[in-house]
Design an enzyme around this catalytic site. Structure first.
Site, PDB file in Angstrom:
ATOM      1  N   TYR A 113       0.723  -1.167   0.114  1.00  0.00           N
ATOM      2  CA  TYR A 113      -0.038  -0.117  -0.222  1.00  0.00           C
ATOM      3  C   TYR A 113       1.069   1.370  -0.156  1.00  0.00           C
ATOM      4  O   TYR A 113       0.630   2.256  -0.810  1.00  0.00           O
ATOM      5  CB  TYR A 113      -0.825   0.010   1.241  1.00  0.00           C
ATOM      6  CG  TYR A 113      -1.848   1.187   1.366  1.00  0.00           C
ATOM      7  CD1 TYR A 113      -2.776   1.432   0.225  1.00  0.00           C
ATOM      8  CD2 TYR A 113      -2.001   1.698   2.663  1.00  0.00           C
ATOM      9  CE1 TYR A 113      -3.690   2.473   0.556  1.00  0.00           C
ATOM     10  CE2 TYR A 113      -2.714   2.781   2.766  1.00  0.00           C
ATOM     11  CZ  TYR A 113      -3.655   3.154   1.950  1.00  0.00           C
ATOM     12  OH  TYR A 113      -4.667   4.100   2.110  1.00  0.00           O
ATOM     13  N   GLU A 177      11.798  -9.394  15.391  1.00  0.00           N
ATOM     14  CA  GLU A 177      10.771  -8.820  15.849  1.00  0.00           C
ATOM     15  C   GLU A 177      10.958  -7.758  16.989  1.00  0.00           C
ATOM     16  O   GLU A 177      10.091  -6.984  17.145  1.00  0.00           O
ATOM     17  CB  GLU A 177       9.598  -9.432  16.138  1.00  0.00           C
ATOM     18  CG  GLU A 177       9.274 -10.320  14.842  1.00  0.00           C
ATOM     19  CD  GLU A 177       7.915 -11.314  14.844  1.00  0.00           C
ATOM     20  OE1 GLU A 177       7.809 -12.106  15.894  1.00  0.00           O
ATOM     21  OE2 GLU A 177       6.951 -10.891  14.221  1.00  0.00           O
TER      22      GLU A 177
END
Ligand code: FE
Ligand code: MN
Length: 331
Positions: A113, A177
Site C-alpha cells: 500500500y 521482531e
C-alpha cells in the site's frame, strides 16, 4: 504433554486447553484487527511529492525503513509457516501462529500500500535487503541463525535439536521482531510526532502493537520450552543467547546510523543507538537473562505512543477504535 515433541498430541483437539497464555495472545490479536487501507495516505503523498517538506535525511530514513520492513515481514511469515508451525504441536499455540501469520500478511500488505500510494519503485524498495549492506546484514544474521531448522529432516528430538529450534525462535521473535524492528519504529514515530508522514506513522503504530504481541508469544514459547526441557538451557546456551543479542544490537545500531546519520530535529543519531540498547535489556528481562546495557529509555514517548486508543482520541484521526479488550504490555 510438552508444547513441542508431543507425538501423542492430537493437533485437532484444541479443548481442553493447557496453555492459557497462547489463547490470551490470540484474543489480544483479534482485538487489534486493522487493515492498512483504513488509514489515509493523502497527506503523506502530498508531503512525499513536495520537494520542500521533507529533508534529504528524512527521505533517506523513510526509504531505508520501507526497504527493511517490506521484506522483513515476509521473512518472518515464512519462518512461522515453514518452520515454527511444524514443530509446535500444541493446538492452542498453533491457533496463535495462524493468527500471527495473518497479521504478517497484513503487514506485508501495508508496504504494498505504501509503495503504491507514494509511487515508489518496487524494484528499488524490494531489492534494498540485497543492495543496502546495513539491511542485508540484519536479514543474513537471522537467516543464518535459523538455517538448520529448515533442513527437511530436522526434528526437535534431543538437546542439540531443541537448542537449534530455540535459536530459531530467538532469531525471529526476540531479535528480528524484538530488536531489529525497533530503531525503525522509533524513527517513523519520531517523524510522525513532527507531523510528517502521519499515515505511514500510524500504520507503524499498528504494526508495532501487533509485534509486541508476537514478541510476547515468542518469549512465552521460549520460556515454556525452557521449563519443559530444562536440560537444554545450559549455562553455555544462556551465554550464547546473550552474545547473539549483543551482535544483534551492534547490527541494529549500525542500521540506525546508516538510515539516519544526522539524527532528526531534536534527536541525535546516538539516541537511536541508545534506544536499541534499552530495548535489548527489556528482551533479556523477558527471558530471565541478565541485563547487559543498563540504559535509560531515551524516548519515553515511545511507550506512550503505543497506547493507541488514547492517542486516537487526541488526534481524532480515526473513528473506529479496534482495541476493545485486553490491556497490553508495551515496550
Ligand atoms: Fe510483522
Ligand atoms: Mn511479527
Amino acid at each position: 504433554m510438552p508444547i513441542i515433541n508431543n507425538t501423542k498430541t492430537d493437533p485437532n483437539k484444541i479443548l481442553p486447553m493447557k496453555y492459557q497464555w497462547a489463547r490470551q495472545h490470540y484474543k489480544n490479536g483479534v482485538n487489534n484487527n486493522w487493515t492498512p487501507e483504513e488509514i489515509s495516505m493523502q497527506k503523506d503523498v502530498e508531503q512525499w511529492k513536495s520537494r520542500t517538506v521533507l529533508s534529504p535525511t528524512e527521505r533517506r530514513l523513510i526509504l531505508w525503513n520501507l526497504g527493511f520492513f517490506s521484506t522483513a515481514e515476509s521473512l518472518t511469515a515464512n519462518n512461522i509457516v515453514l518452520s515454527v508451525y511444524n514443530h509446535v504441536t500444541n493446538p492452542e499455540a498453533r491457533q496463535y501462529l495462524l493468527r500471527q501469520a495473518y497479521e504478517e500478511a497484513v503487514h506485508t500488505d501495508t508496504f504494498i500500500y505504501c509503495c503504491d500510494t507514494l509511487g515508489l519503485d518496487p524494484d528499488e524498495i524490494y531489492n534494498m535487503y540485497e543492495t543496502i549492506p546495513s539491511i542485508k546484514e540484519k536479514d543474513d544474521f537471522v537467516v543464518n541463525l535459523t538455517q538448520s531448522v529448515f533442513d527437511p529432516n530436522f526434528t526437535t528430538d534431543g538437546v542439540d535439536n531443541i537448542q537449534k529450534f530455540v535459536r530459531d525462535l530467538v532469531g525471529f521473535y526476540v531479535i528480528m521482531e524484538g530488536i531489529f524492528f525497533y530503531a525503525g519504529f522509533a524513527m517513523m514515530l519520531a517523524l510522525k510526532r513532527q507531523n510528517k508522514m502521519i499515515g505511514i506513522g500510524e500504520q507503524f503504530e499498528y504494526i508495532m502493537r501487533d509485534e509486541s504481541i508476537h514478541l510476547a508469544f515468542g518469549c512465552d514459547l521460549i520460556n515454556t520450552i525452557r521449563t519443559e526441557f530444562p536440560e537444554t538451557w545450559t549455562p553455555e546456551f544462556s551465554a550464547e543467547i546473550g552474545t547473539l543479542i549483543d551482535q544483534a544490537v551492534a547490527l541494529e545500531q549500525r542500521y540506525a546510523y546508516d538510515a539516519c546519520p544526522e539524527g532528526l530535529l531534536g534527536i541525535n543519531a546516538d539516541q537511536f543507538a541508545e534506544y536499541v540498547e534499552y530495548i535489548a535489556d527489556r528482551r533479556l528481562e523477558r527471558l530471565s537473562l541478565p541485563k547487559r546495557y543498563h540504559r535509560e529509555n531515551p524516548f519515553p514517548w515511545m511507550s506512550q505512543s503505543t497506547d493507541l486508543s488514547k492517542e486516537k482520541n487526541f488526534f481524532e484521526t480515526r473513528v473506529t477504535e479496534y482495541q476493545i479488550g485486553a490491556s497490553l504490555e508495551w515496550d
